[in-house]
Enzyme design. Structure first.
Site, short mmCIF file in Angstrom:
data_model
loop_
_atom_site.label_atom_id
_atom_site.label_comp_id
_atom_site.label_asym_id
_atom_site.label_seq_id
_atom_site.Cartn_x
_atom_site.Cartn_y
_atom_site.Cartn_z
N ASP A 95 -20.41 17.23 -12.72
CA ASP A 95 -20.06 17.02 -14.14
C ASP A 95 -20.04 18.33 -14.91
O ASP A 95 -21.09 18.96 -15.08
CB ASP A 95 -21.10 16.12 -14.81
CG ASP A 95 -20.69 14.66 -14.83
OD1 ASP A 95 -19.50 14.37 -14.64
OD2 ASP A 95 -21.58 13.82 -15.05
N TYR A 109 -12.34 14.82 -5.90
CA TYR A 109 -11.34 14.11 -6.71
C TYR A 109 -10.36 15.11 -7.32
O TYR A 109 -9.13 14.96 -7.21
CB TYR A 109 -12.04 13.29 -7.80
CG TYR A 109 -11.08 12.67 -8.79
CD1 TYR A 109 -10.04 11.86 -8.36
CD2 TYR A 109 -11.22 12.92 -10.16
CE1 TYR A 109 -9.14 11.31 -9.28
CE2 TYR A 109 -10.34 12.38 -11.07
CZ TYR A 109 -9.30 11.57 -10.63
OH TYR A 109 -8.43 11.04 -11.54
N ARG A 139 -25.41 14.32 -13.14
CA ARG A 139 -24.63 13.81 -12.00
C ARG A 139 -23.92 15.00 -11.37
O ARG A 139 -23.32 15.80 -12.10
CB ARG A 139 -23.63 12.78 -12.55
CG ARG A 139 -22.82 12.06 -11.51
CD ARG A 139 -21.99 10.97 -12.15
NE ARG A 139 -20.90 11.47 -13.00
CZ ARG A 139 -19.99 10.70 -13.58
NH1 ARG A 139 -20.03 9.38 -13.43
NH2 ARG A 139 -19.05 11.23 -14.33
N ASP A 164 0.84 -1.19 0.00
CA ASP A 164 0.00 0.00 0.00
C ASP A 164 0.88 1.26 0.00
O ASP A 164 1.97 1.25 0.61
CB ASP A 164 -0.88 -0.03 1.25
CG ASP A 164 -2.06 0.91 1.13
OD1 ASP A 164 -3.18 0.40 0.88
OD2 ASP A 164 -1.87 2.14 1.25
N ILE A 165 0.41 2.33 -0.62
CA ILE A 165 1.22 3.56 -0.61
C ILE A 165 1.22 4.24 0.76
O ILE A 165 1.96 5.20 0.97
CB ILE A 165 0.82 4.57 -1.72
CG1 ILE A 165 -0.69 4.86 -1.69
CG2 ILE A 165 1.25 4.06 -3.08
CD1 ILE A 165 -1.11 5.98 -2.64
N ASN A 205 -10.24 11.75 -20.63
CA ASN A 205 -10.94 10.50 -20.29
C ASN A 205 -10.18 9.28 -20.80
O ASN A 205 -10.30 8.92 -21.98
CB ASN A 205 -12.36 10.55 -20.83
CG ASN A 205 -13.24 11.49 -20.02
OD1 ASN A 205 -12.98 12.69 -19.96
ND2 ASN A 205 -14.23 10.96 -19.35
N1 UDP Z 1 -21.80 9.12 -17.78
C1 UDP Z 1 -23.09 8.73 -17.96
N2 UDP Z 1 -23.49 7.55 -17.40
C2 UDP Z 1 -22.66 6.77 -16.65
C3 UDP Z 1 -21.32 7.18 -16.48
C4 UDP Z 1 -20.93 8.37 -17.07
O1 UDP Z 1 -23.90 9.41 -18.60
O2 UDP Z 1 -23.10 5.73 -16.14
C5 UDP Z 1 -21.35 10.38 -18.40
C6 UDP Z 1 -20.82 11.39 -17.39
O3 UDP Z 1 -21.86 12.23 -16.96
C7 UDP Z 1 -19.77 12.13 -18.22
C8 UDP Z 1 -19.27 11.09 -19.22
O4 UDP Z 1 -20.26 10.07 -19.23
O5 UDP Z 1 -20.37 13.18 -18.92
C9 UDP Z 1 -17.94 10.48 -18.84
O6 UDP Z 1 -18.02 10.08 -17.47
P1 UDP Z 1 -16.93 9.15 -16.82
O7 UDP Z 1 -17.43 8.83 -15.43
O8 UDP Z 1 -16.63 8.01 -17.71
O9 UDP Z 1 -15.62 10.05 -16.75
P2 UDP Z 1 -15.42 11.55 -16.16
O10 UDP Z 1 -15.69 12.48 -17.30
O11 UDP Z 1 -16.35 11.73 -15.00
O12 UDP Z 1 -13.98 11.53 -15.78
#
Ligand code: UDP
Length: 342
Positions: free
Chosen positions: A283, A140, A280, A50-51, A169
């Protein structure tokens, strides 16, 4: 070079590990296997730890004569970080401090750090360059930015060199189809869509269709994991103590959630059950990288920039591994065995 990869059994870490081994480096993964997978690491290359354990890391770095650390280990889900910031500060900030302290103790003076586009927060101007203000909106992003600060301050005071990569991404699977994305608790779009396709989930939830984008869904910049691996190799080979650099890693193109879904449906050959739900929290509507600095300064050239190539590679792996990784044939080196009697 002798390389130490924290989180080297994780999705991006293991892709980089395999790439670095293939290209002649001597590399080992250090991973607690909470999110990582033994099966993603070639035999004999895994140290389980573990870190939070600075002693174990320092011993390992010393005995392996490590030249550079690639620090991937982190907690990396935006929604989880909003629910449980304590875990994110512990893993991403204190964890990074532990890695840096182990480096100081063992005399390692080069670090490559996996940061994120989430350190920028919400901005109107796209594509995003590295000098955009870093104003994270979710824990995050805050914890990754705090880790960037730690690295910069340690580097200045203790003569280290660093490269910070801000991933957009990360996506896709090994082009050979043998390795892919497999987390215990998945929150990312492409693996979730493909989990519906293999019947492991009932439907994909699409978070919001009322953003100011071409079809109302969020725009993201998807970058293939093998392209990330190439950037890490170039960084490792050019990093010297005293150097400090930060690069965005993205393709430079934006794709909506619905376009990703269409690409997934095209790859699998049938419709994927989905439902539009509320946004979400945390976002941003649009996130697109300007990758010019990495291209110019590192000579980086991403190869798999079409979302269909990315999704196609993810599907090749998921189709053949509907249950993800199984235990590998070769045993890993356990850290307790390596350092017994210390
Ligand atoms: N997203 C979605 N449904 C999911 C997971 C992600 O609509 O079940 C959307 C999320 O709102 C974002 C994009 O997909 O706009 C990419 O999300 P992800 O969690 O893959 O990566 P992030 O952009 O949060 O790093």
């Amino acid at each position: 070079m002798n390389l130490f990869l924290t989180g080297g059994a994780g999705y991006v870490g293991s892709a980089c590990l395999r790439h670095l081994l293939k290209n002649g480096h001597n590399a080992i993964a250090y991973d607690n296997l909470i999110e990582g997978n033994r099966g993603s690491v070639p035999g004999g290359r895994l140290v389980v730890g573990d870190i939070a354990d600075v002693d174990a890391m320092a011993d390992c770095m010393r005995s392996e004569r490590i030249d550079a650390v690639l620090h991937f280990a982190a907690a990396a889900s935006v929604p989880e970080s909003i629910k449980n910031p304590e875990f994110y500060y512990r893993s991403n900030v204190l964890g990074t401090k532990g890695v840096l302290d182990a480096m100081r103790r063992s005399g390692v003076r080069r670090i490559i750090f996996s940061s994120t586009a989430a350190t920028y927060g919400f901005h109107a101007r796209m594509p995003m360059t590295e000098d955009a203000p870093q104003t994270p909106q979710v824990p995050y992003g805050s914890t990754k930015l705090a880790a960037e600060w730690l690295i910069k301050d340690y580097a200045k005071a203790y003569g280290m060199g660093y490269t910070i990569f801000r991933y957009f991404n990360a996506s896709g699977a090994d082009i050979d189809g043998e390795h892919g994305e497999d987390r215990r608790d998945e929150s990312h779009l492409i693996p979730l869509a493909l989990a519906v396709a293999v019947g492991r989930r009932p439907r994909l939830l699409i978070f919001g269709d009322d953003f100011e984008t071409q079809d109302g869904t969020c725009v993201r910049d998807y970058i293939h994991v093998d392209d990330l691996a190439q950037a890490h190799e170039l960084a490792v080979e050019s990093l010297e103590p005293g150097m400090g650099r930060a690069f965005n890693l993205g393709s430079g193109t934006g794709v909506t959630v619905l376009e990703v879904l269409r690409a997934c449906e095209e790859a699998v050959g049938f419709p994927i059950n989905h439902e539009i739900v509320d946004r979400r929290p945390g976002d941003p509507g649009v996130l697109i990288a300007c990758p010019q600095r990495a291209m110019r300064q590192l000579g980086w050239s991403p190869r798999y920039t079409d979302i269909r190539q990315i999704v196609g590679s993810a599907w090749r792996w998921r189709r053949t591994h509907p249950d993800g990784y199984r235990e590998p044939a070769e045993p890993a080196i356990e850290v307790d065995a390596l350092y017994a009697g210390r």
